[in-house]
Scaffold this motif. Structure first.
Motif, PDB file in Angstrom:
ATOM      1  N   LYS A 291       5.805  19.930  -0.736  1.00 50.86           N
ATOM      2  CA  LYS A 291       6.685  19.010  -0.026  1.00 50.86           C
ATOM      3  C   LYS A 291       8.048  18.976  -0.694  1.00 50.86           C
ATOM      4  CE  LYS A 291       5.977  14.530  -0.388  1.00 50.86           C
ATOM      5  NZ  LYS A 291       5.488  13.135  -0.206  1.00 50.86           N
ATOM      6  N   ALA A 292       9.100  19.090   0.105  1.00 54.27           N
ATOM      7  CA  ALA A 292      10.461  18.943  -0.417  1.00 54.27           C
ATOM      8  C   ALA A 292      10.862  17.480  -0.358  1.00 54.27           C
ATOM      9  CB  ALA A 292      11.430  19.794   0.395  1.00 54.27           C
ATOM     10  N   GLU A 293      11.542  17.020  -1.389  1.00 54.36           N
ATOM     11  CA  GLU A 293      11.983  15.634  -1.450  1.00 54.36           C
ATOM     12  C   GLU A 293      13.426  15.573  -1.942  1.00 54.36           C
ATOM     13  OE1 GLU A 293       7.716  13.469  -2.458  1.00 54.36           O
ATOM     14  OE2 GLU A 293       9.280  13.540  -3.981  1.00 54.36           O
ATOM     15  N   LYS A 294      14.139  14.570  -1.487  1.00 55.22           N
ATOM     16  CA  LYS A 294      15.498  14.311  -1.948  1.00 55.22           C
ATOM     17  C   LYS A 294      15.485  12.991  -2.685  1.00 55.22           C
ATOM     18  CE  LYS A 294      20.290  14.488  -0.339  1.00 55.22           C
ATOM     19  NZ  LYS A 294      21.165  14.734   0.846  1.00 55.22           N
ATOM     20  N   LEU A 295      15.880  13.020  -3.952  1.00 60.75           N
ATOM     21  CA  LEU A 295      15.853  11.829  -4.792  1.00 60.75           C
ATOM     22  C   LEU A 295      17.286  11.341  -4.981  1.00 60.75           C
ATOM     23  CD1 LEU A 295      13.408  13.160  -7.561  1.00 60.75           C
ATOM     24  CD2 LEU A 295      12.828  12.005  -5.405  1.00 60.75           C
TER      25      LEU A 295
ATOM     26  N   VAL B 298      14.211  18.236  -4.922  1.00 63.65           N
ATOM     27  CA  VAL B 298      13.064  18.748  -5.665  1.00 63.65           C
ATOM     28  C   VAL B 298      11.971  19.197  -4.703  1.00 63.65           C
ATOM     29  CG1 VAL B 298      13.601  17.201  -7.579  1.00 63.65           C
ATOM     30  CG2 VAL B 298      11.883  16.517  -5.887  1.00 63.65           C
ATOM     31  N   VAL B 299      11.031  19.936  -5.267  1.00 63.25           N
ATOM     32  CA  VAL B 299       9.836  20.348  -4.537  1.00 63.25           C
ATOM     33  C   VAL B 299       8.620  19.835  -5.297  1.00 63.25           C
ATOM     34  CG1 VAL B 299       8.409  22.305  -3.855  1.00 63.25           C
ATOM     35  CG2 VAL B 299      10.870  22.369  -3.454  1.00 63.25           C
ATOM     36  N   LEU B 300       7.727  19.178  -4.593  1.00 62.62           N
ATOM     37  CA  LEU B 300       6.506  18.635  -5.170  1.00 62.62           C
ATOM     38  C   LEU B 300       5.325  19.499  -4.745  1.00 62.62           C
ATOM     39  CD1 LEU B 300       5.051  16.307  -6.697  1.00 62.62           C
ATOM     40  CD2 LEU B 300       4.894  15.124  -4.501  1.00 62.62           C
ATOM     41  N   VAL B 301       4.584  20.008  -5.728  1.00 59.06           N
ATOM     42  CA  VAL B 301       3.392  20.823  -5.473  1.00 59.06           C
ATOM     43  C   VAL B 301       2.164  20.065  -5.950  1.00 59.06           C
ATOM     44  CG1 VAL B 301       2.152  22.937  -6.094  1.00 59.06           C
ATOM     45  CG2 VAL B 301       4.599  23.038  -5.604  1.00 59.06           C
ATOM     46  N   THR B 302       1.157  19.973  -5.082  1.00 57.96           N
ATOM     47  CA  THR B 302      -0.120  19.365  -5.441  1.00 57.96           C
ATOM     48  C   THR B 302      -1.223  20.386  -5.207  1.00 57.96           C
ATOM     49  OG1 THR B 302       0.661  17.177  -4.774  1.00 57.96           O
ATOM     50  CG2 THR B 302      -1.710  17.456  -5.042  1.00 57.96           C
ATOM     51  N   LEU B 303      -2.056  20.581  -6.210  1.00 51.96           N
ATOM     52  CA  LEU B 303      -3.200  21.489  -6.127  1.00 51.96           C
ATOM     53  C   LEU B 303      -4.478  20.669  -6.235  1.00 51.96           C
ATOM     54  CD1 LEU B 303      -2.004  24.305  -8.588  1.00 51.96           C
ATOM     55  CD2 LEU B 303      -1.614  24.151  -6.120  1.00 51.96           C
ATOM     56  N   SER B 304      -5.420  20.926  -5.357  1.00 51.89           N
ATOM     57  CA  SER B 304      -6.677  20.183  -5.372  1.00 51.89           C
ATOM     58  C   SER B 304      -7.861  21.121  -5.214  1.00 51.89           C
ATOM     59  CB  SER B 304      -6.695  19.144  -4.245  1.00 51.89           C
ATOM     60  OG  SER B 304      -7.961  18.520  -4.152  1.00 51.89           O
ATOM     61  N   ASP B 305      -8.912  20.890  -6.020  1.00 49.21           N
ATOM     62  CA  ASP B 305     -10.145  21.669  -5.874  1.00 49.21           C
ATOM     63  C   ASP B 305     -11.195  20.884  -5.095  1.00 49.21           C
ATOM     64  OD1 ASP B 305     -11.036  19.740  -7.642  1.00 49.21           O
ATOM     65  OD2 ASP B 305     -11.584  21.140  -9.233  1.00 49.21           O
TER      66      ASP B 305
ATOM     67  N   ALA C 236      15.249  27.585  -1.371  1.00 46.48           N
ATOM     68  CA  ALA C 236      14.827  28.806  -2.065  1.00 46.48           C
ATOM     69  C   ALA C 236      13.445  28.623  -2.684  1.00 46.48           C
ATOM     70  CB  ALA C 236      15.849  29.165  -3.135  1.00 46.48           C
ATOM     71  N   MET C 237      13.207  27.446  -3.279  1.00 43.11           N
ATOM     72  CA  MET C 237      11.887  27.190  -3.857  1.00 43.11           C
ATOM     73  C   MET C 237      10.802  27.182  -2.789  1.00 43.11           C
ATOM     74  SD  MET C 237      12.553  24.361  -6.861  1.00 43.11           S
ATOM     75  CE  MET C 237      13.645  23.269  -5.948  1.00 43.11           C
ATOM     76  N   LEU C 238      11.089  26.576  -1.655  1.00 40.99           N
ATOM     77  CA  LEU C 238      10.106  26.544  -0.566  1.00 40.99           C
ATOM     78  C   LEU C 238       9.779  27.945  -0.070  1.00 40.99           C
ATOM     79  CD1 LEU C 238      11.403  23.478   1.493  1.00 40.99           C
ATOM     80  CD2 LEU C 238       9.290  23.599   0.147  1.00 40.99           C
TER      81      LEU C 238
END
Length: 333
Positions: A9-13, A31-38, A59-61
């Motif tokens: 998810k991209a976010e603007k702070l 910023v870009v927020l990455v969440t990984l879940s098993d 670019a990050m996305l």
């Protein structure tokens, strides 16, 4: 092993007010927020990119979109170093992998990294470039700060007036200055002399990236730190003889994994180590806080500029930063 669920998810702070450095004015951190879940445990990472390299949110996305299938296969952190280039995208994934692995094992990240229990760290509080009087007033408002970093713009006379104003306002503090590539080689002698007169303890990145050879033979009584010149592990060896300190930022090098490797290599080469940030929330500061435990200079003040930080967030008290396990990297995540 089951595939990971990858959420990006991209976010603007937004910032409380515009923040100026040499050549740029910021009103928000993207910023870009990455969440990984098993399916049972999760790991999170925030990447802010490297603005002067075009490593922005879009670019990050793009990098993450192209790699999401591979990331879902749960690569090791070392595999990730070869899978993605250094930058904000890899930083976000790397930090998410650290937190996920720590949660799965049931230990905090600092222990997973083989480090001692963390302690609060004295951090710099940064003053953006402005008129000297305004910067002096900001310095007075930083009542808890014992370390202050001043952003310069490459305007020699004005910059020295800025430093003089901050020193007059706060005669008691450690001061470092950040040139952000704004100066020319011919200005260095006058710059260093003026800074020495104000008891400045660190000069960060005075010259443009690519002009590192201009520092050959320079005898500076003030330690010089490389920031834009030192992006990743590959750049550390070239700092010898030109810089006294390397500024490690996880967004530049691509995560805590490489950041720790850079610190180890710098120590081997006789260099001092600084940890900095490209801006961001407490979620971006917390992994750097782990690295900061072994650094000579700590610059982890990004959240103080935000209109609103994440919760729970890092704590600032007595000029120090504390990132508890509840912010990131705790065993119970």
């Amino acid at each position: 092993m089951a595939r990971l669920k990858v959420t990006v998810k991209a976010e603007k702070l937004p910032l409380q007010k515009p923040f100026r450095i040499s050549g740029y004015v910021f009103d928000a951190f993207e910023v870009v927020l990455v969440t990984l879940s098993d399916g049972e445990y999760r790991g999170r990472g925030e990447g802010g990119g490297v603005y002067y390299l075009g490593d922005n949110a879009s670019a990050m996305l793009k990098v993450l979109d192209n790699a999401v299938t591979l990331i879902a296969e749960y690569p090791s952190r070392e595999e990730l170093r070869h899978m993605l280039p250094p930058g904000g995208a890899r930083n976000a994934v790397d930090c998410a992998l650290w937190e996920l692995e720590a949660a799965r094992i049931g230990i905090p990240v600092w222990r997973l990294a083989g480090k001692s229990a963390p302690r609060p760290l004295r951090t710099t509080f940064t003053i953006g470039a402005d008129e000297p009087g305004a910067m002096g007033e900001t310095a007075r408002c930083y009542t808890q700060a014992s370390n202050i970093k001043i952003k310069l713009t490459g305007e020699l006379d004005l910059d020295l007036a800025r430093v003089e104003a901050v020193r007059a306002a706060r005669p008691d503090v450690w001061i470092g200055v950040d040139g952000n590539q704004g100066f020319q080689e011919k200005e260095l002698d006058a710059l260093i002399a003026g800074l020495q007169a104000q008891r400045v303890a660190l000069l960060e990145q005075p010259l443009a990236r690519g002009r590192e050879a201009d520092l050959d033979g320079l005898r500076s009584p003030i330690p010089i730190a490389g920031d834009e010149s030192i992006l990743s592990l590959d750049d550390v060896e070239g700092a010898v003889g030109r810089f006294d300190v390397i500024n490690i930022k996880l967004d530049k090098c691509g995560g805590l994994t490489e950041g720790l490797m850079m610190a180890q290599e710098a120590r081997r080469l006789g260099l001092q180590v600084m940890v900095g940030n490209m801006g961001g929330s407490s979620l971006a500061m917390a992994p750097s806080f782990v690295l900061g435990q072994e650094c000579d200079v700590v610059d982890l003040d990004g959240p103080i500029f935000l209109a609103r930080d994440r919760h729970p967030g890092v704590a600032y008290s007595g000029g120090k930063i504390w990132a508890g396990a509840e912010v990131w990297g705790g065993a119970s995540t």
